[in-house]
Design a protein around this motif. Structure first.
Motif, short mmCIF file in Angstrom:
data_model
loop_
_atom_site.label_atom_id
_atom_site.label_comp_id
_atom_site.label_asym_id
_atom_site.label_seq_id
_atom_site.Cartn_x
_atom_site.Cartn_y
_atom_site.Cartn_z
N SER A 82 71.30 54.58 46.83
CA SER A 82 72.04 55.25 46.12
C SER A 82 72.85 56.75 46.52
O SER A 82 73.84 57.02 46.21
N ILE A 83 71.72 57.44 47.41
CA ILE A 83 72.21 58.60 47.79
C ILE A 83 73.44 58.27 48.87
O ILE A 83 74.40 59.07 49.09
N VAL A 84 73.17 57.23 49.66
CA VAL A 84 74.18 57.18 50.68
C VAL A 84 75.67 56.80 50.05
O VAL A 84 76.57 57.26 50.53
N ARG A 85 75.49 55.79 49.25
CA ARG A 85 76.79 55.75 48.31
C ARG A 85 77.35 57.13 47.77
O ARG A 85 78.55 57.27 47.74
N GLY B 211 78.78 57.33 52.48
CA GLY B 211 78.28 56.85 53.72
C GLY B 211 77.78 55.13 53.67
O GLY B 211 78.27 54.45 52.62
N THR B 212 77.22 54.76 54.76
CA THR B 212 76.58 53.24 54.82
C THR B 212 75.58 53.30 55.26
O THR B 212 74.87 54.00 55.80
N VAL B 213 74.80 52.36 54.83
CA VAL B 213 73.40 51.92 55.12
C VAL B 213 73.14 50.66 55.65
O VAL B 213 73.75 49.66 54.87
N ALA B 214 72.42 50.50 56.76
CA ALA B 214 72.14 48.88 56.88
C ALA B 214 70.64 48.98 57.53
O ALA B 214 70.14 49.87 58.21
N ALA B 215 70.33 47.76 57.26
CA ALA B 215 68.79 47.31 57.79
C ALA B 215 68.52 45.94 58.48
O ALA B 215 69.52 45.25 58.17
N GLU B 216 67.99 45.98 59.71
CA GLU B 216 67.70 44.84 60.19
C GLU B 216 66.49 44.73 60.72
O GLU B 216 65.86 45.61 61.48
N THR C 144 64.69 48.10 61.32
CA THR C 144 65.61 49.32 61.70
C THR C 144 66.46 49.64 60.60
O THR C 144 67.18 48.66 60.17
N VAL C 145 66.55 50.84 60.22
CA VAL C 145 67.48 51.12 59.06
C VAL C 145 68.45 52.42 59.58
O VAL C 145 67.84 53.41 60.25
N THR C 146 69.65 52.06 59.61
CA THR C 146 70.75 52.85 60.08
C THR C 146 71.50 53.45 58.91
O THR C 146 72.03 52.82 58.02
N VAL C 147 71.51 54.92 58.99
CA VAL C 147 72.49 55.61 57.98
C VAL C 147 73.83 56.35 58.47
O VAL C 147 73.18 57.05 59.24
N THR C 148 74.85 56.26 58.13
CA THR C 148 75.55 56.87 58.80
C THR C 148 76.66 57.68 57.56
O THR C 148 76.68 57.09 56.45
N LEU C 149 76.81 58.91 57.81
CA LEU C 149 77.40 59.62 56.72
C LEU C 149 78.64 60.42 57.41
O LEU C 149 78.79 60.92 58.53
N PRO C 150 79.71 60.68 56.43
CA PRO C 150 80.98 61.58 56.87
C PRO C 150 80.48 62.86 57.56
O PRO C 150 79.84 63.55 57.19
N PRO D 154 81.26 66.82 58.50
CA PRO D 154 81.48 67.99 57.43
C PRO D 154 83.24 67.91 57.32
O PRO D 154 83.66 68.49 56.16
N ALA D 155 83.75 67.72 58.48
CA ALA D 155 85.47 67.71 58.12
C ALA D 155 85.88 67.00 57.22
O ALA D 155 87.13 67.26 56.55
N THR D 156 85.42 65.77 56.77
CA THR D 156 86.02 64.73 55.84
C THR D 156 84.92 64.53 54.89
O THR D 156 84.27 63.42 54.95
N PRO D 157 84.44 65.35 53.73
CA PRO D 157 83.27 65.20 52.95
C PRO D 157 83.78 64.08 52.20
O PRO D 157 85.05 63.72 51.78
N ALA D 158 82.74 63.51 51.65
CA ALA D 158 83.20 62.29 50.82
C ALA D 158 84.04 62.67 49.56
O ALA D 158 83.71 63.66 48.86
N GLY D 159 84.99 62.09 49.24
CA GLY D 159 85.57 62.11 48.14
C GLY D 159 86.99 63.11 48.31
O GLY D 159 88.03 63.03 47.63
N ASP D 160 87.13 63.74 49.47
CA ASP D 160 88.36 64.45 49.99
C ASP D 160 89.17 63.41 51.00
O ASP D 160 88.60 62.58 51.87
N PRO D 161 90.51 63.53 50.95
CA PRO D 161 91.22 62.63 51.75
C PRO D 161 90.94 63.14 53.16
O PRO D 161 90.96 64.33 53.58
N PRO D 162 91.07 62.13 54.14
CA PRO D 162 90.69 62.49 55.59
C PRO D 162 91.98 63.32 56.25
O PRO D 162 93.07 63.14 55.63
#
Length: 396
Positions: A360-363, A367-372, A380-386, A388-396
């Protein structure tokens, strides 16, 4: 006044539009036909011959010229009368044809429009019938792959998502109620048993107090997890510069006593991983990952935590040893209160919300979260987040 005004349906409006367009098209064709007829009657008419012209120009005292002139005048008058009658008859027939075309066009357009709008009526009827208790119903529109079928398929997909959301919400409420009932039942049972005894020793009261503290601590952790999950699901998160490496270091420091008690080997590679988000929620995210790796492990196992931003997006990767996890069961771990039934028992401090809160926090941060699952056991849990230059909700 507006409430009592008769409703003009889209079928009636489309019928009138189609009929008017048909009449205008037919009127244009009839007008073109009338112009061609007029041109044929007045342009291609043979005029008098040279002899006739000579006779017309003959003196008035010439009897033959006068008779010829009179004959030509009568012929011209008769031809003019015939031409006007033909034009008038053609105009009347054209008007009658336009009237019949309008009547027939209204009837045919009404039938065709009704057949075209039948899918919309089906969609409307199904929409009125669908409610919270009938989310299993679908439009399932058959026919050509056109815009109306696309609309019906889109509506079916939306209802499918709503059904999944309602089912998940019902399951979540039921599971949360069950989880909260357990510590309350422990407290109530302990108090009733102790009060039922006529003579209770201080040791018994102390043991009950210990059980009460344990049960209330479990309920408190569960409520904190529910609040964190509700906050991240709402999307109302702060936007501040953060570093996942610092959050990971803090989480590992807090969980160090538990890792030592379980005889776990902890390795780290904490490189800067700047992100733009809510510091409290991001700390909760990393803490849940670390706690999940420690609590769902095996005695003498290991935990590895890595942070960094190698390709731009910030990432945190948590690996741990543990029981083997079937790949088909990994998705369930991100659902609230979903634990694997075999080989992966939950610890006493587990609430069943750890990875659900992580997702929920990643969404909420875009960002994205994946478990393998690992072949040797563990996850193995991998979390990726945008970054600081492109915060979520702002256009890249």
């Amino acid at each position: 006044m507006r409430a009592h005004r008769p409703r003009r349906s889209i079928r009636l409006r489309l019928t009138l539009v189609y009929a008017v367009m048909l009449v205008l098209t037919c009127a244009g064709l009839l007008g073109l036909n009338y112009a061609l007829l007029y041109n044929s009657l007045y342009t291609n008419v043979h005029g008098p011959t040279a002899a006739d012209v000579a006779a017309i120009q003959a003196p008035a005292d010439n009897p033959e010229g006068a008779d010829k002139l009179e004959s030509i005048r009568r012929e011209l008058a008769e031809n003019e009368r015939l031409r006007r009658r033909e034009l008038l008859h053609t105009g009347e027939m054209s008007a009658l044809a336009l009237l019949l075309t309008f009547v027939a066009g209204v009837g045919v357009s009404w039938i065709v429009t009704g057949r075209m709008l039948r899918p919309l009526r089906t969609l409307t009827t199904t929409t009125r019938r669908i409610s919270q208790d009938h989310l299993h119903e679908r439009v399932a529109l058959a026919g050509p792959d056109d815009e109306l079928k696309e609309l019906a398929d889109t509506f079916d997909a939306m209802v499918t998502r709503l059904e999944g959301s309602f089912n998940s919400q019902r399951r979540f409420v039921a599971d949360a109620s069950h989880e909260l009932r357990t510590p309350l039942a422990i407290v109530r049972t302990g108090a009733e048993v102790l009060l039922a005894k006529r003579q209770s020793t201080p040791e018994q009261w102390q043991a009950m107090a210990t059980r009460v503290l344990t049960a209330t601590g479990r309920a408190e952790r569960l409520l904190d997890g529910l609040l964190a999950l509700a906050r991240s699901d709402s999307g109302a998160v702060a936007r501040e510069p953060c570093d996942l490496a610092l959050a990971a270091a803090t989480a590992l420091g807090d969980a160090d006593p538990e890792a030592v008690a379980a005889d776990l080997t902890v390795t780290t590679d904490l490189r800067p991983a700047p992100v733009f988000g809510d510091p409290a929620l991001l700390d909760q995210l990393v803490r849940n990952l670390v706690d999940n790796a420690i609590r769902h492990n095996v005695p003498g196992g290991w935990v590895d935590v890595t942070t960094g931003a190698p390709d731009g997006p910030a990432a945190v990767v948590v690996r741990n040893s543990g029981p083997a996890i079937p790949s088909t069961e990994v998705g369930r771990l991100f659902e609230p209160f979903q634990r694997l039934s075999a080989g992966r028992p939950a610890g006493g401090r587990s609430t069943g919300l750890g990875l659900a809160i992580v997702r929920s926090i990643v969404r909420a941060h875009g960002g994205t979260v994946a478990a393998e699952p690992q072949q040797t056991g563990g996850l193995t849990v991998t979390v990726t987040l945008p970054p600081p230059a492109t915060p979520a909700g702002d256009p890249p």
